[in-house]
Design a protein around this motif. Sequence first.
Motif, PDB file in Angstrom:
ATOM      1  N   PRO A 196       0.904  -0.968  -0.140  1.00 31.37           N
ATOM      2  CA  PRO A 196       0.297  -0.068   0.207  1.00 31.37           C
ATOM      3  C   PRO A 196       0.844   1.285  -0.235  1.00 31.37           C
ATOM      4  O   PRO A 196       1.629   1.445   0.435  1.00 31.37           O
ATOM      5  CB  PRO A 196      -0.659  -0.531   0.906  1.00 31.37           C
ATOM      6  N   PHE A 197       0.691   2.196  -0.796  1.00 36.02           N
ATOM      7  CA  PHE A 197       0.571   3.354  -0.856  1.00 36.02           C
ATOM      8  C   PHE A 197       0.369   4.816  -0.539  1.00 36.02           C
ATOM      9  O   PHE A 197       0.870   5.024   0.289  1.00 36.02           O
ATOM     10  CB  PHE A 197       1.177   4.057  -2.730  1.00 36.02           C
ATOM     11  N   LEU A 198      -0.757   4.531  -0.811  1.00 37.89           N
ATOM     12  CA  LEU A 198      -1.991   5.328   0.530  1.00 37.89           C
ATOM     13  C   LEU A 198      -3.033   4.850   0.607  1.00 37.89           C
ATOM     14  O   LEU A 198      -3.511   4.439   0.426  1.00 37.89           O
ATOM     15  CB  LEU A 198      -2.213   6.588  -0.782  1.00 37.89           C
ATOM     16  N   ILE A 199      -3.164   4.863   2.357  1.00 36.84           N
ATOM     17  CA  ILE A 199      -4.565   4.704   3.294  1.00 36.84           C
ATOM     18  C   ILE A 199      -5.341   6.099   3.279  1.00 36.84           C
ATOM     19  O   ILE A 199      -4.481   6.110   4.041  1.00 36.84           O
ATOM     20  CB  ILE A 199      -4.113   3.974   4.053  1.00 36.84           C
ATOM     21  N   GLU A 200      -6.607   5.673   3.663  1.00 40.01           N
ATOM     22  CA  GLU A 200      -7.195   6.857   3.972  1.00 40.01           C
ATOM     23  C   GLU A 200      -8.194   6.234   5.393  1.00 40.01           C
ATOM     24  O   GLU A 200      -8.477   4.468   5.373  1.00 40.01           O
ATOM     25  CB  GLU A 200      -8.309   7.092   3.327  1.00 40.01           C
ATOM     26  N   ARG A 201      -8.412   6.437   6.142  1.00 41.83           N
ATOM     27  CA  ARG A 201      -9.601   6.506   7.556  1.00 41.83           C
ATOM     28  C   ARG A 201     -10.308   7.439   7.836  1.00 41.83           C
ATOM     29  O   ARG A 201      -9.852   8.357   7.960  1.00 41.83           O
ATOM     30  CB  ARG A 201      -8.208   5.329   8.345  1.00 41.83           C
ATOM     31  N   ARG A 202     -11.564   6.764   8.303  1.00 38.66           N
ATOM     32  CA  ARG A 202     -12.568   8.243   8.553  1.00 38.66           C
ATOM     33  C   ARG A 202     -12.722   7.379  10.232  1.00 38.66           C
ATOM     34  O   ARG A 202     -13.052   6.607  10.573  1.00 38.66           O
ATOM     35  CB  ARG A 202     -13.475   7.784   8.443  1.00 38.66           C
ATOM     36  N   GLU A 203     -12.559   8.700  11.036  1.00 38.58           N
ATOM     37  CA  GLU A 203     -12.926   7.921  12.538  1.00 38.58           C
ATOM     38  C   GLU A 203     -14.096   9.954  12.575  1.00 38.58           C
ATOM     39  O   GLU A 203     -13.350  10.595  13.009  1.00 38.58           O
ATOM     40  CB  GLU A 203     -11.732   8.504  13.086  1.00 38.58           C
ATOM     41  N   GLY A 204     -15.134   9.186  12.917  1.00 38.41           N
ATOM     42  CA  GLY A 204     -16.397  10.400  13.021  1.00 38.41           C
ATOM     43  C   GLY A 204     -15.684  11.506  12.062  1.00 38.41           C
ATOM     44  O   GLY A 204     -16.457  10.364  10.678  1.00 38.41           O
TER      45      GLY A 204
END
Length: 692
Positions: free
Chosen positions: A490-498
């Motif tokens: 993986p090069f770019l990973i995103e995550r949402r928290e609230g």
Amino acid sequence: MAFLNPLFLFGLFAAGIPLLIHLWSRRQAVTVDFSSLMFLVAAHRQNVRRLQLKQLLILLLRMLIVALLALALARPFLTLGLPLAAVRAKTDVVIILDNSYSMKYEDVDGVWFDKAKTLAIDVLRSLRYGDSSSLILMSDIPHPVFRQLTPDIENVISEVQKANLSYRSTHIQPSIEFAHEILTESTQQNKEIYIISDFTQNGWDKMNIIPNRSGARIVLLPVNTGSRHNTNIEDIQTSHQLIGVDLPLHLRVSIKNHSDANIDQTTLTLFVGDQKTNTRTFSVAAGESIMTTITQTLSTPGTQTGYFALTDDRLNTDNRRYFSYTSLGEIRVLCVSEKAEYLLLALNPLASDQTSVAQAKPSMIQPIACSPSEFETYPLEDFDVVLLADMPKISAKSNTQLREFIRQGKDIIVLASDSDTLTWLPVQFGELITWQIPQQVSDIEETHPIFEIFSENVFSGQYGPRFYEAWQVIPTTDSTVIAKYGDDTPFLIERREGNSHILLYNCGLQQQQNENELLLNPYFLPLIQHSVLYVMYNRTQKNIIVGDTYVASYPQNPGGSAWIKHVESLDEHDRVAVPIAEDGTMRFETTERPGLYQVDVQTKDRLIRDFFAVNTAAEEANLTQIPIKQASKLVDAQAEITIANGKLDTEALDIKRHGREIWGELLVLAVCLLLLEGYLSNRASTSNARET
């Protein structure tokens, strides 16, 4: 002839029961040796033939009696063409009146909807005392003005006269099914459904044959059969999803000529706010779609609204299309790195000497530099985004500060930090990977807002950045991988928290030999800028279709209210209070009118004002008519009524309602046959006794 209770026709099979009994009980002849009685035998045979004829007649009478009883229970009635059917039967009528926005079309005879209301009133005035009716206004959803049949015909006529056009598209099936549901409660001989519409093709697409479960006579009444001429604005698309202040925005406008004739000249005008900013004049061939692009630069951050307008034609409802976009600007970014000057230069070339928010000059992105050693005590309340690059181990105090930053719904971008103590990161770190042959980013979600401005395969091409190091990472279950290296790391990973958005780039800014080349690559500047714009991007869909639900999030005011009004409304008090759920979600469903809507949310310290746009469905602008025979097949329509000069042939309509139930006559006939059968059976029994 028709039947009101056709299921009882299965009782006709019972007519065979007397025959079965007769065959079962028939006596077999027995041969007895006796002396010669030639003349007695001849006489006996003559009597037997006569007796057999009587028994056959009795058998037929019994079968006919059972059949008549079954027919009477099925409630048959005679219709047009028989002398006994000269009585007009009571009638229940459901009128389906198309009020979709295409019915606003105005031809040489007037507005289609006005003609449709005239036809509906003609049908209702043809009803008599004892008849009942109902009215359904049809668009893409049924709007029953009367959910049940009513004998008050004048009231139904009044509702037809008061009926208004909607801004919705057409879908015939729900309204037809609702009409059948109303008529299934009817006990009358005559049940009728009248569909009064322009019968545009789009309202009948993807529809199967609708069974006539109410047994009604269905009549199709088209308001126009001539040629149609219409143009509309089908769609507005932006060149990219992330719209920044002072960046050129390309608005692509799609226009369609739905006529069978060329349009030599039409004008497209762009209004931003209340100001006319651009005008284009062009010609469109028959049936042609064209796309024109208008470039607009938004100079202020926040929601920008406007609309495109076409030259007026016979249907003006679809000649205007509204838009609402958010331009991102004055984004305050804290750049935490030993090489923060490179980040400042990338985010804003004019910000390289800025060290505080107070010194920041107005721009799309306002970056401020901070060293890792200063970060632990650096106040974060003035920033929208924190960008961490090549950070060493982050202290517990800094981690707590970042956790509070996330809790407030703000965003973080990280470049290569392997601290496992940061539980809010979208990955778990493993060992450092070193590639002898450098890797490139080759697996990219190209429609993602961060990468949509780049050409296809640009990162894996000749001028794409090369990488010699990265971390082994395991994405968390609630994260998404946007891009990968050539070996699937993986090069770019995103995550949402609230409401917080966290981006992790699995690379650093090192510039030593055989390390990553991202910093000096020409794609670094747009990549890092679009990363900041992306985490600030409001994903609320601000351009919806009439009838859709507008959904927005206001975490600053959970449990409060949002006040919504149509911008064109002149009454300041004409606004609606919409509750905001405890999770900050607001849902507004009353989007029946196209245009711009203003949303006001009052928080503890400020008023939040936003806008969204509502437009009509583009497919309704296509006025191509479905062939009436095809429409009749889909709804099982059986009748055709003549329309001359916009008037209904009510005499022919009334003749079709003539009919008479004959179940009473069938019962009387069955009783008479029963008496005859009893008489013949008694005579046959007496004859048998005498012969014996």
